[in-house]
Design an enzyme around this catalytic site. Structure first.
Site, PDB file in Angstrom:
ATOM      1  N   LYS A 121     146.500  98.289  38.587  1.00  0.00           N
ATOM      2  CA  LYS A 121     145.924  97.572  39.741  1.00  0.00           C
ATOM      3  C   LYS A 121     146.670  97.946  41.033  1.00  0.00           C
ATOM      4  O   LYS A 121     146.056  98.099  42.092  1.00  0.00           O
ATOM      5  CB  LYS A 121     145.992  96.065  39.473  1.00  0.00           C
ATOM      6  CG  LYS A 121     145.638  95.176  40.638  1.00  0.00           C
ATOM      7  CD  LYS A 121     144.159  95.198  41.005  1.00  0.00           C
ATOM      8  CE  LYS A 121     143.927  94.377  42.268  1.00  0.00           C
ATOM      9  NZ  LYS A 121     142.539  94.224  42.631  1.00  0.00           N
ATOM     10  N   LYS A 133     149.820  91.204  50.054  1.00  0.00           N
ATOM     11  CA  LYS A 133     150.586  90.859  48.848  1.00  0.00           C
ATOM     12  C   LYS A 133     150.548  92.009  47.839  1.00  0.00           C
ATOM     13  O   LYS A 133     151.570  92.403  47.281  1.00  0.00           O
ATOM     14  CB  LYS A 133     149.990  89.588  48.227  1.00  0.00           C
ATOM     15  CG  LYS A 133     150.551  89.246  46.885  1.00  0.00           C
ATOM     16  CD  LYS A 133     149.580  88.644  45.896  1.00  0.00           C
ATOM     17  CE  LYS A 133     148.212  89.165  45.796  1.00  0.00           C
ATOM     18  NZ  LYS A 133     147.482  88.936  44.578  1.00  0.00           N
TER      19      LYS A 133
HETATM   20  P1  NAD Z   1     141.523  82.245  46.167  1.00  0.00           P
HETATM   21  O1  NAD Z   1     142.675  81.797  46.997  1.00  0.00           O
HETATM   22  O2  NAD Z   1     140.151  82.232  46.748  1.00  0.00           O
HETATM   23  O3  NAD Z   1     141.456  81.376  44.813  1.00  0.00           O
HETATM   24  C1  NAD Z   1     142.566  80.998  44.072  1.00  0.00           C
HETATM   25  C2  NAD Z   1     142.331  79.602  43.495  1.00  0.00           C
HETATM   26  O4  NAD Z   1     143.456  79.247  42.691  1.00  0.00           O
HETATM   27  C3  NAD Z   1     142.218  78.511  44.588  1.00  0.00           C
HETATM   28  O5  NAD Z   1     141.049  77.766  44.366  1.00  0.00           O
HETATM   29  C4  NAD Z   1     143.477  77.667  44.408  1.00  0.00           C
HETATM   30  O6  NAD Z   1     143.286  76.287  44.713  1.00  0.00           O
HETATM   31  C5  NAD Z   1     143.764  77.868  42.925  1.00  0.00           C
HETATM   32  N1  NAD Z   1     145.172  77.657  42.546  1.00  0.00           N
HETATM   33  C6  NAD Z   1     146.285  78.045  43.204  1.00  0.00           C
HETATM   34  N2  NAD Z   1     147.385  77.696  42.496  1.00  0.00           N
HETATM   35  C7  NAD Z   1     146.949  77.063  41.386  1.00  0.00           C
HETATM   36  C8  NAD Z   1     147.597  76.474  40.279  1.00  0.00           C
HETATM   37  N3  NAD Z   1     148.929  76.459  40.172  1.00  0.00           N
HETATM   38  N4  NAD Z   1     146.827  75.909  39.316  1.00  0.00           N
HETATM   39  C9  NAD Z   1     145.473  75.915  39.422  1.00  0.00           C
HETATM   40  N5  NAD Z   1     144.795  76.443  40.451  1.00  0.00           N
HETATM   41  C10 NAD Z   1     145.525  77.023  41.425  1.00  0.00           C
HETATM   42  O7  NAD Z   1     141.908  83.710  45.654  1.00  0.00           O
HETATM   43  P2  NAD Z   1     140.905  84.814  45.082  1.00  0.00           P
HETATM   44  O8  NAD Z   1     140.351  85.606  46.208  1.00  0.00           O
HETATM   45  O9  NAD Z   1     139.986  84.182  44.091  1.00  0.00           O
HETATM   46  O10 NAD Z   1     141.955  85.768  44.329  1.00  0.00           O
HETATM   47  C11 NAD Z   1     142.544  85.391  43.105  1.00  0.00           C
HETATM   48  C12 NAD Z   1     143.288  86.585  42.534  1.00  0.00           C
HETATM   49  O11 NAD Z   1     142.368  87.657  42.332  1.00  0.00           O
HETATM   50  C13 NAD Z   1     144.395  87.132  43.454  1.00  0.00           C
HETATM   51  O12 NAD Z   1     145.497  87.496  42.689  1.00  0.00           O
HETATM   52  C14 NAD Z   1     143.741  88.327  44.111  1.00  0.00           C
HETATM   53  O13 NAD Z   1     144.698  89.303  44.510  1.00  0.00           O
HETATM   54  C15 NAD Z   1     142.828  88.822  42.990  1.00  0.00           C
HETATM   55  N6  NAD Z   1     141.653  89.564  43.465  1.00  0.00           N
HETATM   56  C16 NAD Z   1     140.865  89.063  44.454  1.00  0.00           C
HETATM   57  C17 NAD Z   1     139.754  89.793  44.884  1.00  0.00           C
HETATM   58  C18 NAD Z   1     138.845  89.285  45.996  1.00  0.00           C
HETATM   59  O14 NAD Z   1     137.977  90.055  46.447  1.00  0.00           O
HETATM   60  N7  NAD Z   1     138.990  88.039  46.436  1.00  0.00           N
HETATM   61  C19 NAD Z   1     139.459  91.029  44.300  1.00  0.00           C
HETATM   62  C20 NAD Z   1     140.265  91.496  43.265  1.00  0.00           C
HETATM   63  C21 NAD Z   1     141.363  90.749  42.848  1.00  0.00           C
END
Ligand code: NAD
Length: 295
Positions: free
Chosen positions: A174, A242
């Site tokens: 990744k 990040k």
């Molecule tokens: P986001 O911030 O939209 O969602 C994360 C969710 O996790 C939030 O709803 C938050 O309230 C919840 N959360 C945080 N800490 C928590 C805990 N301790 N227990 C339970 N829930 C908790 O983030 P995202 O965009 O969905 O990204 C999530 C992961 O996926 C990241 O690591 C990101 O790098 C990866 N990612 C994101 C994308 C994208 O396009 N958004 C693409 C590929 C990978």
């Protein structure tokens, strides 16, 4: 005999998690969701998704899937006294799909192994669109036998599901992905900045480049947002930052100079310094507008 679908405890229903949960439910899985944000819990309930308000309540499922913002969040779930570990039963398969440090994924996996809980690091690529359409690319690290079992679920979230190798290797793949993502966005912004400075038509440039060897996923998917100045986040600047930091730290650990990565990291820091961390990735173009004094 028809094999019944395994039950899933899902942790983190954000930009990525929510559409993934919806896909799984649509495919007939029984999913219980925990998100730390109570507003999200309320939203889930409105959508008739089974939401719970603590980790214990998701622990009894056959599969646990998490997709959380960063390493600290994932560690608080799997490597802390107040986390889920003490509730997990032997034989449970935990799949963390967040993008986090590879060394942290290895440590979490080793701790869970002591409780005979299987663990995979399985970060994703393909963005919110990929989550919505269940065609994510998934890079999986861990034991191959666990990977094979996980396909009963991962096949319903992604199309390109790769066994990357031992524990932590999903995260390494990744990071490599994110180095290229960052460089491709930077390359697009650079080309657009020059064209704009000469009064060129960015829409026409985009279509022209899509047809040739300069094409990229970024150009096809985010080129329009750059032109329309649409800053809405699918993938946020702060999440990309990040990921670039994770790659940079891993490169430092291995003593591998990655000068292109350092450059892209500096540009993203510039964007964050202008309070653009919550904007979508494509908003890196604003950095180029500032550097060239364009509007
Ligand atoms: P986001 O911030 O939209 O969602 C994360 C969710 O996790 C939030 O709803 C938050 O309230 C919840 N959360 C945080 N800490 C928590 C805990 N301790 N227990 C339970 N829930 C908790 O983030 P995202 O965009 O969905 O990204 C999530 C992961 O996926 C990241 O690591 C990101 O790098 C990866 N990612 C994101 C994308 C994208 O396009 N958004 C693409 C590929 C990978």
């Amino acid at each position: 005999m028809i094999k019944s679908k395994p039950t899933i405890g899902f942790i983190g229903a954000g930009n990525m998690g929510l559409p993934m949960v919806k896909s799984l439910i649509k495919k007939g899985f029984e999913v219980k969701v925990y998100d730390i944000n109570p507003n999200i819990t309320k939203k889930l309930e409105k959508d008739n998704i089974k939401a719970v308000n603590n980790l214990r309540a998701v622990a009894s499922n056959q599969f646990i899937i998490s997709i959380l913002p960063d390493t600290q969040n994932v560690e608080s779930v799997y490597n802390s006294d107040t986390g889920i570990n003490s509730y997990l039963k032997p034989g449970t398969i935990v799949i963390d799909m967040s993008t986090i440090s590879s060394s942290s994924a290895i440590e979490i996996g080793k701790n869970l192994q002591k409780k005979q809980v299987e663990f995979l690091d399985a970060p994703v690529s393909g963005g919110v669109k990929g989550a919505l359409n269940a065609n994510l690319s998934i890079m999986v690290g861990g034991k191959k036998v666990t990977y094979k079992k996980s396909l009963d679920v991962l096949n319903y979230l992604g199309e390109n599901i790769i066994y990357a190798g031992k524990l932590g290797m999903g995260q390494v793949f990744k990071m490599c992905n994110q180095i290229m993502v960052g460089s491709h966005i930077q390359a697009m912004c650079e080309a657009f900045a020059l064209c704009k400075s000469k009064g060129g038509d960015l829409k026409l440039l985009k279509e022209t480049l899509i047809g040739g060897s300069a094409n990229s996923w970024m150009l096809e998917n985010l080129g329009k947002d750059v032109i329309d100045k649409n800053e809405n986040a699918g993938f946020r600047i702060d999440l990309q930052l990040k990921d670039l930091k994770l790659a940079s730290e891993a490169a430092f650990e291995s003593g591998v100079p990655l000068p292109g990565l350092s450059l892209v990291l500096a540009l993203y820091l510039e964007a964050r310094a202008h309070n653009e961390g919550k904007n979508g990735n494509q908003s890196l173009f604003k950095t180029y507008d500032r550097m060239s004094n364009q509007k």
